[in-house]
Design a protein around this motif. Structure first.
Motif, PDB file in Angstrom:
ATOM      1  N   GLU A 115       0.831  -1.208   0.000  1.00 56.25           N
ATOM      2  CA  GLU A 115       0.000   0.000   0.000  1.00 56.25           C
ATOM      3  C   GLU A 115       0.865   1.258   0.000  1.00 56.25           C
ATOM      4  O   GLU A 115       1.642   1.479  -0.922  1.00 56.25           O
ATOM      5  N   MET A 116       0.815   2.068   1.053  1.00 57.29           N
ATOM      6  CA  MET A 116       1.506   3.346   1.049  1.00 57.29           C
ATOM      7  C   MET A 116       3.024   3.209   1.117  1.00 57.29           C
ATOM      8  O   MET A 116       3.757   4.179   0.918  1.00 57.29           O
ATOM      9  N   ARG A 117       3.527   2.010   1.399  1.00 62.49           N
ATOM     10  CA  ARG A 117       4.968   1.792   1.400  1.00 62.49           C
ATOM     11  C   ARG A 117       5.533   1.583  -0.006  1.00 62.49           C
ATOM     12  O   ARG A 117       6.743   1.441  -0.157  1.00 62.49           O
ATOM     13  N   PHE A 118       4.676   1.551  -0.988  1.00 62.96           N
ATOM     14  CA  PHE A 118       5.150   1.498  -2.366  1.00 62.96           C
ATOM     15  C   PHE A 118       5.588   2.895  -2.805  1.00 62.96           C
ATOM     16  O   PHE A 118       5.038   3.495  -3.725  1.00 62.96           O
ATOM     17  N   ASP A 119       6.598   3.431  -2.112  1.00 58.65           N
ATOM     18  CA  ASP A 119       7.148   4.731  -2.479  1.00 58.65           C
ATOM     19  C   ASP A 119       8.548   4.522  -3.061  1.00 58.65           C
ATOM     20  O   ASP A 119       9.071   3.407  -3.102  1.00 58.65           O
ATOM     21  N   TYR A 120       9.194   5.622  -3.496  1.00 58.36           N
ATOM     22  CA  TYR A 120      10.480   5.483  -4.162  1.00 58.36           C
ATOM     23  C   TYR A 120      11.536   4.843  -3.255  1.00 58.36           C
ATOM     24  O   TYR A 120      12.283   3.947  -3.686  1.00 58.36           O
ATOM     25  N   ALA A 121      11.591   5.271  -2.006  1.00 58.25           N
ATOM     26  CA  ALA A 121      12.643   4.790  -1.115  1.00 58.25           C
ATOM     27  C   ALA A 121      12.567   3.282  -0.911  1.00 58.25           C
ATOM     28  O   ALA A 121      13.586   2.575  -0.994  1.00 58.25           O
ATOM     29  N   HIS A 122      11.368   2.771  -0.638  1.00 58.28           N
ATOM     30  CA  HIS A 122      11.223   1.343  -0.408  1.00 58.28           C
ATOM     31  C   HIS A 122      11.451   0.540  -1.683  1.00 58.28           C
ATOM     32  O   HIS A 122      12.125  -0.500  -1.662  1.00 58.28           O
ATOM     33  N   LEU A 123      10.897   0.993  -2.786  1.00 59.04           N
ATOM     34  CA  LEU A 123      11.077   0.281  -4.048  1.00 59.04           C
ATOM     35  C   LEU A 123      12.540   0.306  -4.495  1.00 59.04           C
ATOM     36  O   LEU A 123      13.065  -0.682  -5.016  1.00 59.04           O
ATOM     37  N   ASP A 124      13.209   1.426  -4.268  1.00 59.93           N
ATOM     38  CA  ASP A 124      14.612   1.525  -4.674  1.00 59.93           C
ATOM     39  C   ASP A 124      15.495   0.621  -3.818  1.00 59.93           C
ATOM     40  O   ASP A 124      16.465   0.032  -4.320  1.00 59.93           O
ATOM     41  N   ARG A 125      15.179   0.478  -2.532  1.00 60.83           N
ATOM     42  CA  ARG A 125      15.926  -0.437  -1.675  1.00 60.83           C
ATOM     43  C   ARG A 125      15.764  -1.875  -2.172  1.00 60.83           C
ATOM     44  O   ARG A 125      16.746  -2.632  -2.250  1.00 60.83           O
ATOM     45  N   ALA A 126      14.545  -2.237  -2.528  1.00 67.35           N
ATOM     46  CA  ALA A 126      14.307  -3.570  -3.074  1.00 67.35           C
ATOM     47  C   ALA A 126      15.075  -3.756  -4.375  1.00 67.35           C
ATOM     48  O   ALA A 126      15.716  -4.795  -4.594  1.00 67.35           O
ATOM     49  N   PHE A 127      15.051  -2.757  -5.239  1.00 62.47           N
ATOM     50  CA  PHE A 127      15.780  -2.822  -6.517  1.00 62.47           C
ATOM     51  C   PHE A 127      17.271  -3.043  -6.293  1.00 62.47           C
ATOM     52  O   PHE A 127      17.904  -3.859  -6.983  1.00 62.47           O
ATOM     53  N   GLN A 128      17.856  -2.333  -5.336  1.00 64.18           N
ATOM     54  CA  GLN A 128      19.294  -2.464  -5.083  1.00 64.18           C
ATOM     55  C   GLN A 128      19.662  -3.894  -4.694  1.00 64.18           C
ATOM     56  O   GLN A 128      20.707  -4.411  -5.118  1.00 64.18           O
ATOM     57  N   LEU A 129      18.839  -4.545  -3.911  1.00 59.50           N
ATOM     58  CA  LEU A 129      19.099  -5.935  -3.539  1.00 59.50           C
ATOM     59  C   LEU A 129      18.931  -6.871  -4.734  1.00 59.50           C
ATOM     60  O   LEU A 129      19.735  -7.783  -4.948  1.00 59.50           O
ATOM     61  N   LEU A 130      17.894  -6.622  -5.513  1.00 58.97           N
ATOM     62  CA  LEU A 130      17.619  -7.488  -6.660  1.00 58.97           C
ATOM     63  C   LEU A 130      18.714  -7.385  -7.716  1.00 58.97           C
ATOM     64  O   LEU A 130      19.111  -8.399  -8.313  1.00 58.97           O
ATOM     65  N   ILE A 131      19.199  -6.177  -7.961  1.00 61.51           N
ATOM     66  CA  ILE A 131      20.217  -5.987  -8.997  1.00 61.51           C
ATOM     67  C   ILE A 131      21.522  -6.673  -8.608  1.00 61.51           C
ATOM     68  O   ILE A 131      22.367  -6.988  -9.454  1.00 61.51           O
TER      69      ILE A 131
END
Length: 249
Positions: A115-131
Motif C-alpha cells: 500500500e503506502m509503502r510502495f514509495d520510491y525509497a522502499h522500491l529503490d531499496r528492493a531494486f538495489q538488492l535485486l540488482i
C-alpha cells in the motif's frame, strides 16, 4: 465427484466488509455436508488471525486452519530456505513476519501489497538488492482488488516494475501459481481433479486453478467484469457463491 472445495475470500464471501447475500449459508451448507474446505487468498494486508476474526464477525463458521494465505506460503518458503528477506509488506502483516523484519544482510526481497509503502525509497531499496542477485518472492501478481466500491492497485504492477528494472523474474507463491494451489491441496490431502475452486478473479482464481488441474467456477461478484468468462471457457459460471454451491456442490 468433488472431494473438496477451495473458496476465494474477498469478492466471493464478502464485499466492503459485508457478507454477500447467501454466502454465510453457502459456507454452512458445505460444512454440513462434510466437504473438506479451504478459504484461500492472496490478501497481504492482514494475517490469517485477522482474516479469521473478520470472517467469524460476519457470521462465517470457519476455523483458523481452514484459511490458507499467500503470506503463509511465503513464510514457509523463506524459512525452509533460510533466507533473510527485506520485507516490502503492509503494516498489517508485521506481526506475522515479526521474526523476519530488519534482519542484517538481507539476501532476498519479499513483496506483498505494501500500500503506502510502495514509495520510491522502499522500491529503490528492493531494486538495489535485486540488482545484486537477491531473489524476488511475491505473495501474488494480482493487478487490482475491489474495495470500498472501487478497484485499487494490488501488488502485481509493482512486482512487474521491479522485475523490469532488475532484469529478474519473481517467484510467485500466491494465486495463480501452481505451487500455491498444490500447497492448498496438500494441506487438504485431496487430488486436483476432484477439487473445485470458486473465485471472482478470472486470472488468479479461475485460470490459475484450471492450469493446476482443478475444476473452476467463476462467480459474477467482487472483481468480476462483464465478459470475463470468455477468458476461461472451460470454467463453470455462477451468479454468486450460493448459486455455485447449490448447482455444482
Amino acid at each position: 465427484m468433488l472431494q473438496a472445495v477451495l473458496l476465494d475470500i474477498s469478492g466471493v464471501l464478502y464485499e466492503d466488509d459485508q457478507p454477500l447475500p447467501g454466502a454465510v449459508q453457502a459456507v454452512r451448507l458445505l460444512q454440513d455436508k462434510g466437504c473438506p474446505l479451504r478459504l484461500i487468498t492472496n490478501t497481504s494486508r492482514q494475517g490469517r488471525a485477522a482474516i479469521h476474526r473478520k470472517l467469524t464477525g460476519m457470521g462465517f463458521a470457519v476455523a483458523p486452519e481452514q484459511i490458507f494465505t499467500a503470506p503463509q506460503a511465503v513464510l514457509r518458503h523463506v524459512r525452509a530456505h533460510g533466507l533473510r528477506p527485506y520485507c516490502l509488506i503492509h503494516p498489517g502483516l508485521e506481526e506475522e513476519f515479526a521474526d523476519l523484519l530488519d534482519l542484517p544482510g538481507p539476501n532476498a526481497v519479499v513483496l506483498g501489497d505494501a500500500e503506502m509503502r510502495f514509495d520510491y525509497a522502499h522500491l529503490d531499496r528492493a531494486f538495489q538488492l535485486l540488482i545484486e542477485g537477491a531473489p524476488l518472492i511475491s505473495m501474488g501478481d494480482n493487478r487490482y482488488f475491489r474495495g470500498q466500491g472501487a478497484l485499487h492497485l494490488d501488488a502485481g504492477p509493482f512486482m512487474r516494475a521491479l522485475e523490469y528494472a532488475a532484469g529478474t523474474t519473481a517467484l510467485v507463491l500466491g494465486k495463480p501459481s501452481a505451487a500455491f494451489f498444490a500447497s492448498a491441496l496438500d494441506d487438504l490431502g485431496v487430488r486436483a481433479d476432484a477439487t473445485l475452486m470458486i473465485g471472482d478473479d478470472v486470472i488468479a482464481d479461475v485460470q490459475g486453478a484450471l492450469s493446476a488441474g482443478l475444476k473452476a467456477c467463476l462467480v459474477r461478484t467482487g472483481k468480476y467484469r462483464d465478459g470475463d468468462e470468455a477468458q476461461a471457457p472451460a470454467a463453470w459460471v455462477a451468479a454468486d457463491l450460493a448459486h455455485a454451491v447449490e448447482r455444482y456442490c
